[in-house]
Scaffold this active site. Sequence first.
Site, PDB file in Angstrom:
ATOM      1  N   HIS A 108      28.011  38.105  30.988  1.00 24.07           N
ATOM      2  CA  HIS A 108      28.215  36.827  31.359  1.00 24.07           C
ATOM      3  C   HIS A 108      27.928  36.447  32.697  1.00 24.07           C
ATOM      4  O   HIS A 108      28.051  37.500  33.743  1.00 24.07           O
ATOM      5  CB  HIS A 108      29.724  36.362  31.240  1.00 24.07           C
ATOM      6  N   GLU A 141      22.977  31.062  27.997  1.00 28.56           N
ATOM      7  CA  GLU A 141      23.744  30.093  28.913  1.00 28.56           C
ATOM      8  C   GLU A 141      22.983  29.810  30.370  1.00 28.56           C
ATOM      9  O   GLU A 141      23.237  30.617  31.269  1.00 28.56           O
ATOM     10  CB  GLU A 141      25.085  31.016  29.102  1.00 28.56           C
TER      11      GLU A 141
HETATM   12  P1  PGA Z   1      31.912  26.244  29.392  1.00 31.07           P
HETATM   13  O1  PGA Z   1      31.882  27.684  29.571  1.00 31.07           O
HETATM   14  O2  PGA Z   1      32.010  25.864  27.855  1.00 31.07           O
HETATM   15  O3  PGA Z   1      33.165  25.971  29.936  1.00 31.07           O
HETATM   16  O4  PGA Z   1      30.860  25.530  30.056  1.00 31.07           O
HETATM   17  C1  PGA Z   1      30.941  28.540  28.635  1.00 31.07           C
HETATM   18  C2  PGA Z   1      30.959  29.957  29.258  1.00 31.07           C
HETATM   19  O5  PGA Z   1      30.784  30.322  30.242  1.00 31.07           O
HETATM   20  O6  PGA Z   1      30.747  30.706  28.384  1.00 31.07           O
END
Ligand code: PGA
Length: 219
Positions: A96, A144
């Site tokens: 992540h 992401e």
């Molecule tokens: P968010 O986070 O939905 O709060 O933007 C997504 C993530 O970090 O997996």
Amino acid sequence: MKHLLIIANWKENKTIDESMQFMDEFSKLYSPREEAEVIICPPFTSLSALFQYILENSTKVSLGAQNISSYEEGAHTGEIAADQVKGLAKYVILGHSERRAMGETNELIEKKLLNASGVGLMPILCVQDENTHIPMGTMIVAYEPVAAIGTGNPDTPENADQVAGKIKGRNQSVKHVLYGGSVIPENVNTFTSKQNISGVLVGGASLDAQKFSQIIKNA
Ligand code: PGA
């Protein structure tokens, strides 16, 4: 019909009691869908309680961890190994951007991937764009973009779909590309309706049972 993965990433949120409260509320609102697998990734401390809850209530959700150790076992204070998680969870989020920002390198993440696969824990590898290194054999990737995480400014569905397409094109083993970053009930379908996107990774909105159950409905 497309098989969807809808993932809650609770990050460093919820005590055991709060996790149980969430499950009680969520269970009343949640209607399982044949074509969607719902995966909750709580902090390590809540995994065992959620595992028990799901078993006792036959709740149709899977569990995931948010991280594992790069070591298999041994004198590594504070670390939790892949096989320790395996008894409680089916998935693990790796790489992540919040962990990369704390110093995790591609090399370290690859060790974790190998440890996870070695014990049959399914890794969900987070990448920030199509150029992030994806080790061979990786099957689930979550795209992401950092600027979209926790900001209320999601990527455009068109761009996310393009990036997902490139990731699949360049990495034969990748079967599912998910989108993550400011997903809410109002926008989830704009992503899941795209050809190359097979689900979402949800942070903030997954902490609220109402919002998360609505995301599952709308996806
Ligand atoms: P968010 O986070 O939905 O709060 O933007 C997504 C993530 O970090 O997996």
